[in-house]
Write an enzyme that holds these catalytic residues in place. Structure first.
Site, PDB file in Angstrom:
ATOM      1  N   CYS B  77       0.464  -1.482   0.437  1.00 49.56           N
ATOM      2  CA  CYS B  77       0.136  -0.444   0.004  1.00 49.56           C
ATOM      3  C   CYS B  77       1.234   1.483   0.290  1.00 49.56           C
ATOM      4  CB  CYS B  77      -0.799  -0.361   1.095  1.00 49.56           C
ATOM      5  SG  CYS B  77      -2.225   1.213   1.053  1.00 49.56           S
ATOM      6  N   HIS B 178      -3.807  -5.204   0.138  1.00 50.34           N
ATOM      7  CA  HIS B 178      -3.480  -5.356   1.486  1.00 50.34           C
ATOM      8  C   HIS B 178      -3.309  -6.453   1.071  1.00 50.34           C
ATOM      9  CE1 HIS B 178      -3.268  -1.621   3.405  1.00 50.34           C
ATOM     10  NE2 HIS B 178      -4.247  -0.555   2.848  1.00 50.34           N
ATOM     11  N   GLU B 180      -2.263  -8.443   3.802  1.00 51.94           N
ATOM     12  CA  GLU B 180      -3.339  -8.709   4.425  1.00 51.94           C
ATOM     13  C   GLU B 180      -5.099  -9.018   4.694  1.00 51.94           C
ATOM     14  OE1 GLU B 180      -1.893  -6.313   3.527  1.00 51.94           O
ATOM     15  OE2 GLU B 180      -2.276  -4.506   5.391  1.00 51.94           O
TER      16      GLU B 180
END
Lengths: 252, 196
Positions: B77, B178, B180
């Site tokens: 990001c 993202h 994650e």
């Protein structure tokens, strides 16, 4: 292509999920982590946790909950409910919340939105706005769980919130909430046109067609619901298949 | 394997640490130059605002250290945007200059809200990072600024025009979305990175 998002909303109290969630095969429906993981596997795009705890221990419980959820969950989640200060927001973000939603505190002191956006970035600041319709004023913003009329016009307030740095508007129609008659298409459409940030529609979802309408007619970016998902009336996957058949981009 | 997660108060770091924990790997959150230099792999996450992130990197001398690293490096990001030369954010901000792109803001239009927030599809995948992925797989984005497509682009997304969803130059790879928070697809990318 960017998809429309489907967001289950979980009410939590003292670190536990409430609202009689009925899920087959889920041993403890009051466990926010188990429930969140279940929704993630079913295809939920995001989750919202709304804290309705009314005690002084609130902060500690909520931060612990956020940490537990973040440890397990691999989709984004927003936390809201009684969040009032920069320090509150910082604690939640540092422990793994992706976004934080503020409501009454922003209405009491709108500069809070500017401060939070400058400090943490707009992308994680959601302004939750509860609107109710009545004659002759039209859609107005309410606080204190929908009991207190602020006298603010709903569209104007949402525009101000976005201008001050909110990265997303979570718009709940108190007039539709709990009715299962569908989302409030008029105010959702009006807010969606008035702001350049994403709008999450909430309140009134009763059928899959209600989601189709709020995306096609009111241009919402996401649809949020609670009981229809919790009671298993609509499955996330069947909802998304329905939306795709209606030509709405969804993640399947 | 020693994994260093760069600590520059970039926000959202906990989610990345948890994602690594779910993969059973231990990571150290650090700004210590020696630990970073000796790590086997580097993760450079970030969310927030470019100018304040650069201020923090400079305050810790990381703006000089990071470009000299030679081990596998993954930016996420804002951690991707910071690898560019310049960003429009913060009234114009000089970035780390590791990759030759300039970060610009999305223009809001009726059907294209800013931030670009939500699940979008990946195209033109070309990197071992994406092994096991398919074209049009979904990942989660939240950003108002983007890097245009260039020779460094290793994956694209479209909003409304194509932009860089991932970039690479030498050992420096980075993704705009993202990993994650992108479900099993994001997890696979992190696993692929750990195998590099």
């Amino acid at each position: 292509m960017l998809t429309k998002r489907i967001i289950p909303c979980l009410d939590v109290k003292d670190g536990r999920t409430v609202k009689g969630v009925r899920f087959e095969g889920l041993r403890d429906a009051g466990d926010p982590v188990a429930l969140a993981s279940r929704y993630a596997r079913e295809g939920a795009d995001e989750l919202v946790f709304l804290d309705i705890t009314a005690t002084n221990q609130k902060r500690a419980t909520l931060v612990a909950l956020v940490r537990d959820v973040a440890r397990e969950l691999d989709i984004p989640f927003t936390v809201g409910g009684g969040i009032g200060t920069v320090a509150d927001v910082e604690a939640l973000l540092l422990n793994g919340a992706d976004k934080v939603s503020i409501n009454s505190a922003a209405l009491a002191r709108p500069e809070l939105i500017d401060e939070l956006a400058a400090r943490f970035g707009s992308q994680c600041i959601v302004v939750a706005a509860d609107a109710r319709y009545h004659e002759p004023e039209g859609w107005q913003i309410y606080t204190r769980a929908g009991t207190h009329n602020t006298g603010f016009d709903a569209v104007q307030w949402c525009r101000e919130a976005a201008d001050r740095g909110a990265g997303e508007i979570l718009l709940t129609s108190m007039s539709n909430d709990g009715t299962k008659d569908g989302f409030a298409l008029d105010i959702t459409g009006a807010v969606s046109r008035a702001v350049s940030v994403p709008v999450v529609a909430s309140g009134g979802a009763g059928s899959m067609q209600d989601f189709t309408r709020v995306f096609q007619q009111a241009h919402a970016d996401a649809g949020l619901a609670a009981s229809i998902f919790h009671f298993g009336e609509i499955g996330i996957r069947e909802l998304k298949e329905h939306l795709r058949a209606d030509g709405i981009p969804v993640r399947l | 394997m020693e994994i260093a997660v760069i600590n520059y108060k970039g926000g959202n770091v906990q989610s990345v640490l948890f994602a690594l924990e779910r993969l059973g790997v231990r990571a150290t959150l650090t700004a210590d130059h020696e630990l970073i230099r000796s790590a086997d792999k580097i993760l450079f996450p970030g969310e927030g605002e470019a100018a304040s992130a650069m201020r923090e990197l400079r305050a810790q001398g990381l703006h000089e250290l990071l470009p000299t690293l030679t081990q596998p490096f993954l930016g996420i990001c804002l951690g991707m945007q910071l690898l560019g030369r310049h960003s429009e954010e913060g009234g114009g901000t000089q970035m780390l200059g590791i990759l030759p792109f300039d970060v610009v803001r999305f223009s809001a239009a009726a059907e294209y809200k800013v931030p670009h927030m939500g699940w979008n599809t990946l195209q033109e995948l070309r990197s071992p990072l994406f092994e096991g992925l398919r074209e049009e797989d979904y990942v989660y984005f939240v950003h108002s600024y983007y890097a245009p497509v260039g020779e460094y682009t290793i994956a694209q997304a479209t909003y409304p025009a194509p932009f860089s969803a991932a970039v690479q130059h030498r050992n420096f790879a980075a993704v705009q979305f993202h990993t994650e928070k992108s479900g099993p697809v994001g997890t696979r990318i992190l696993e692929n990175f750990l195998k590099l």
